[in-house]
Design an enzyme around this catalytic site. Sequence first.
Site, PDB file in Angstrom:
ATOM      1  N   ALA A  65      -7.305  -1.464   0.218  1.00  0.00           N
ATOM      2  CA  ALA A  65      -9.551  -2.236   1.242  1.00  0.00           C
ATOM      3  C   ALA A  65     -10.168  -1.361  -0.375  1.00  0.00           C
ATOM      4  CB  ALA A  65      -9.863  -0.656   1.692  1.00  0.00           C
ATOM      5  N   GLY A 109      -4.822  -0.702   3.110  1.00  0.00           N
ATOM      6  CA  GLY A 109      -4.828  -1.772   3.563  1.00  0.00           C
ATOM      7  C   GLY A 109      -4.445  -2.505   3.171  1.00  0.00           C
ATOM      8  N   GLU A 112      -1.445  -1.953   5.848  1.00  0.00           N
ATOM      9  CA  GLU A 112      -1.909  -1.838   7.118  1.00  0.00           C
ATOM     10  C   GLU A 112      -1.813  -3.556   7.287  1.00  0.00           C
ATOM     11  OE1 GLU A 112      -4.548   0.298   6.024  1.00  0.00           O
ATOM     12  OE2 GLU A 112      -3.691   1.796   7.508  1.00  0.00           O
ATOM     13  N   GLU A 132      -3.888   7.008  -0.004  1.00  0.00           N
ATOM     14  CA  GLU A 132      -5.382   6.500   0.676  1.00  0.00           C
ATOM     15  C   GLU A 132      -5.345   8.263   0.142  1.00  0.00           C
ATOM     16  OE1 GLU A 132      -2.889   5.321   2.730  1.00  0.00           O
ATOM     17  OE2 GLU A 132      -4.813   3.497   3.519  1.00  0.00           O
TER      18      GLU A 132
HETATM   19  C1  HXC Z   1     -10.905  -2.677  -5.921  1.00  0.00           C
HETATM   20  C2  HXC Z   1      -8.531  -3.076  -6.822  1.00  0.00           C
HETATM   21  C3  HXC Z   1      -7.977  -2.446  -6.631  1.00  0.00           C
HETATM   22  C4  HXC Z   1      -8.367  -2.129  -4.745  1.00  0.00           C
HETATM   23  C5  HXC Z   1      -6.624  -3.009  -7.727  1.00  0.00           C
HETATM   24  N1  HXC Z   1      -7.868  -2.823  -8.294  1.00  0.00           N
HETATM   25  N2  HXC Z   1      -6.659  -2.274  -6.280  1.00  0.00           N
HETATM   26  N3  HXC Z   1     -10.144  -2.804  -6.622  1.00  0.00           N
HETATM   27  N4  HXC Z   1      -9.799  -2.160  -5.129  1.00  0.00           N
HETATM   28  N5  HXC Z   1      -7.833  -1.114  -3.683  1.00  0.00           N
HETATM   29  C6  HXC Z   1      -8.190  -4.328  -9.759  1.00  0.00           C
HETATM   30  C7  HXC Z   1      -8.928  -2.386 -10.209  1.00  0.00           C
HETATM   31  O1  HXC Z   1     -10.065  -1.561 -10.629  1.00  0.00           O
HETATM   32  C8  HXC Z   1      -8.601  -3.289 -11.294  1.00  0.00           C
HETATM   33  O2  HXC Z   1      -9.728  -3.926 -12.006  1.00  0.00           O
HETATM   34  C9  HXC Z   1      -7.575  -4.422 -11.262  1.00  0.00           C
HETATM   35  O3  HXC Z   1      -7.272  -4.410  -9.475  1.00  0.00           O
HETATM   36  C10 HXC Z   1      -6.315  -4.297 -11.823  1.00  0.00           C
HETATM   37  O4  HXC Z   1      -5.256  -3.181 -11.251  1.00  0.00           O
HETATM   38  P1  HXC Z   1      -4.775  -1.588 -12.629  1.00  0.00           P
HETATM   39  O5  HXC Z   1      -5.439  -0.351 -12.116  1.00  0.00           O
HETATM   40  O6  HXC Z   1      -5.086  -2.190 -14.087  1.00  0.00           O
HETATM   41  O7  HXC Z   1      -3.625  -2.500 -12.304  1.00  0.00           O
HETATM   42  P2  HXC Z   1      -1.976  -2.123 -13.142  1.00  0.00           P
HETATM   43  O8  HXC Z   1      -1.911  -0.884 -13.924  1.00  0.00           O
HETATM   44  O9  HXC Z   1      -1.340  -2.542 -12.919  1.00  0.00           O
HETATM   45  O10 HXC Z   1      -1.624  -0.686 -10.886  1.00  0.00           O
HETATM   46  C11 HXC Z   1      -1.811  -0.885 -10.026  1.00  0.00           C
HETATM   47  C12 HXC Z   1      -2.705   0.066  -8.427  1.00  0.00           C
HETATM   48  C13 HXC Z   1      -3.532   0.286  -8.657  1.00  0.00           C
HETATM   49  C14 HXC Z   1      -1.142   1.222  -8.816  1.00  0.00           C
HETATM   50  C15 HXC Z   1      -1.848  -1.393  -7.189  1.00  0.00           C
HETATM   51  O11 HXC Z   1      -4.416  -0.779  -8.908  1.00  0.00           O
HETATM   52  C16 HXC Z   1      -4.047   0.792  -7.771  1.00  0.00           C
HETATM   53  O12 HXC Z   1      -3.942   1.945  -7.549  1.00  0.00           O
HETATM   54  N6  HXC Z   1      -4.667   0.336  -6.745  1.00  0.00           N
HETATM   55  C17 HXC Z   1      -5.705   0.962  -6.213  1.00  0.00           C
HETATM   56  C18 HXC Z   1      -4.411   1.414  -4.122  1.00  0.00           C
HETATM   57  C19 HXC Z   1      -4.861   1.760  -3.185  1.00  0.00           C
HETATM   58  O13 HXC Z   1      -5.265   3.338  -3.667  1.00  0.00           O
HETATM   59  N7  HXC Z   1      -5.438   1.464  -2.016  1.00  0.00           N
HETATM   60  C20 HXC Z   1      -5.942   1.766  -1.151  1.00  0.00           C
HETATM   61  C21 HXC Z   1      -7.306   1.683  -0.934  1.00  0.00           C
HETATM   62  S1  HXC Z   1      -8.068   2.338   0.689  1.00  0.00           S
HETATM   63  P3  HXC Z   1     -10.298  -4.316 -13.413  1.00  0.00           P
HETATM   64  O14 HXC Z   1     -11.569  -4.600 -13.263  1.00  0.00           O
HETATM   65  O15 HXC Z   1     -10.296  -2.920 -13.828  1.00  0.00           O
HETATM   66  O16 HXC Z   1      -9.857  -5.273 -14.352  1.00  0.00           O
HETATM   67  C22 HXC Z   1      -7.620   1.439   2.002  1.00  0.00           C
HETATM   68  C23 HXC Z   1      -7.912   2.484   2.663  1.00  0.00           C
HETATM   69  C24 HXC Z   1      -7.227   1.340   4.082  1.00  0.00           C
HETATM   70  O17 HXC Z   1      -7.236   0.467   1.285  1.00  0.00           O
HETATM   71  C25 HXC Z   1      -8.068   1.538   5.181  1.00  0.00           C
HETATM   72  C26 HXC Z   1      -8.742  -0.005   5.604  1.00  0.00           C
HETATM   73  C27 HXC Z   1     -10.038   0.327   5.015  1.00  0.00           C
END
Ligand code: HXC
Length: 256
Positions: A65, A109, A112, A132
């Site tokens: 998400a 997400g 999911e 998460e």
């Molecule tokens: C918003 C995101 C994002 C996310 C990545 N980006 N994931 N933006 N929401 N979930 C953005 C980063 O901010 C960055 O933007 C660009 O994408 C590239 O990501 P990087 O982090 O620079 O890449 P990398 O170093 O290769 O790392 C990849 C990654 C990491 C390991 C996937 O991005 C990460 O940990 N992302 C979050 C994963 C996460 O926590 N997902 C769960 C979310 S909660 P900029 O602008 O800096 O270039 C969820 C809840 C679900 O999903 C429940 C229902 C809603």
Amino acid sequence: MTYDTIKAELHGNVGLITLNRPDSLNALSSQLISELAEALKRMDKNKEIGAMVLTGSDKAFAAGADIKEMQDKKWPETFNEDFITDEWEQVANCRKPIIAAVAGFALGGGCEIAMMCDFILAAESAKFGQPEIKIGVWPGAGGSQRLTRLVGKSKSMEMCLTGRMMGSEEAERVGLVSRIVPDADLIEDAINTAKQIASMSRPATLMIKDIINRAYETTLSEGIRYERRMFQASFGTPDQREGMAAFVEKRKPKFS
Ligand code: HXC
């Protein structure tokens, strides 16, 4: 129909949806989820289409998400607006089969949504996870339930409590994905698999999806009873007559 955050195309009788927010690794913003739900609804209703493929980029199916969009939300706003609404569930609610073709990250997400699809084809590069916990929350689009049913309690607990990622080989070993394919072949393989499904009897594909999903909702004896009633009903379809006649006459069936 064109969209801002996804691409929707037809490949013969297969609908292909590509998540398309490359700058954020296909983070699932509310706009993306609305567009995805809209495109899936259209494809589910389109009589020409027999199966769908949902994919992302070579880097990410979806990294979860959109954290930037949701970070300032507060309770009870989330409760009042029923955050993670039925637009998310549209993926699970389609009657036609959907294949998730996953390369790169399928996190939170993203994992999911992939699990809402009927099966997952994984590229070698695929990485699955429910991270998460690392941002102080927990799965909210079915991950705690679907992952646990797919891979069992121990693996699901470990994944959700540590937030670690699972590579494609482990994902195949534990039954999260149906097959691993080389990255370069992922889309072609998924479309060909979907075309194979779309060439079958339509009532048969819808019914198989329905009876297998019933296994998650009911007891074994009720599920078997439901399957048997549905099997009996198959003898009311022209495709049953055509499929069996074609076998006996040693020819290819022409399903209507
Ligand atoms: C918003 C995101 C994002 C996310 C990545 N980006 N994931 N933006 N929401 N979930 C953005 C980063 O901010 C960055 O933007 C660009 O994408 C590239 O990501 P990087 O982090 O620079 O890449 P990398 O170093 O290769 O790392 C990849 C990654 C990491 C390991 C996937 O991005 C990460 O940990 N992302 C979050 C994963 C996460 O926590 N997902 C769960 C979310 S909660 P900029 O602008 O800096 O270039 C969820 C809840 C679900 O999903 C429940 C229902 C809603």
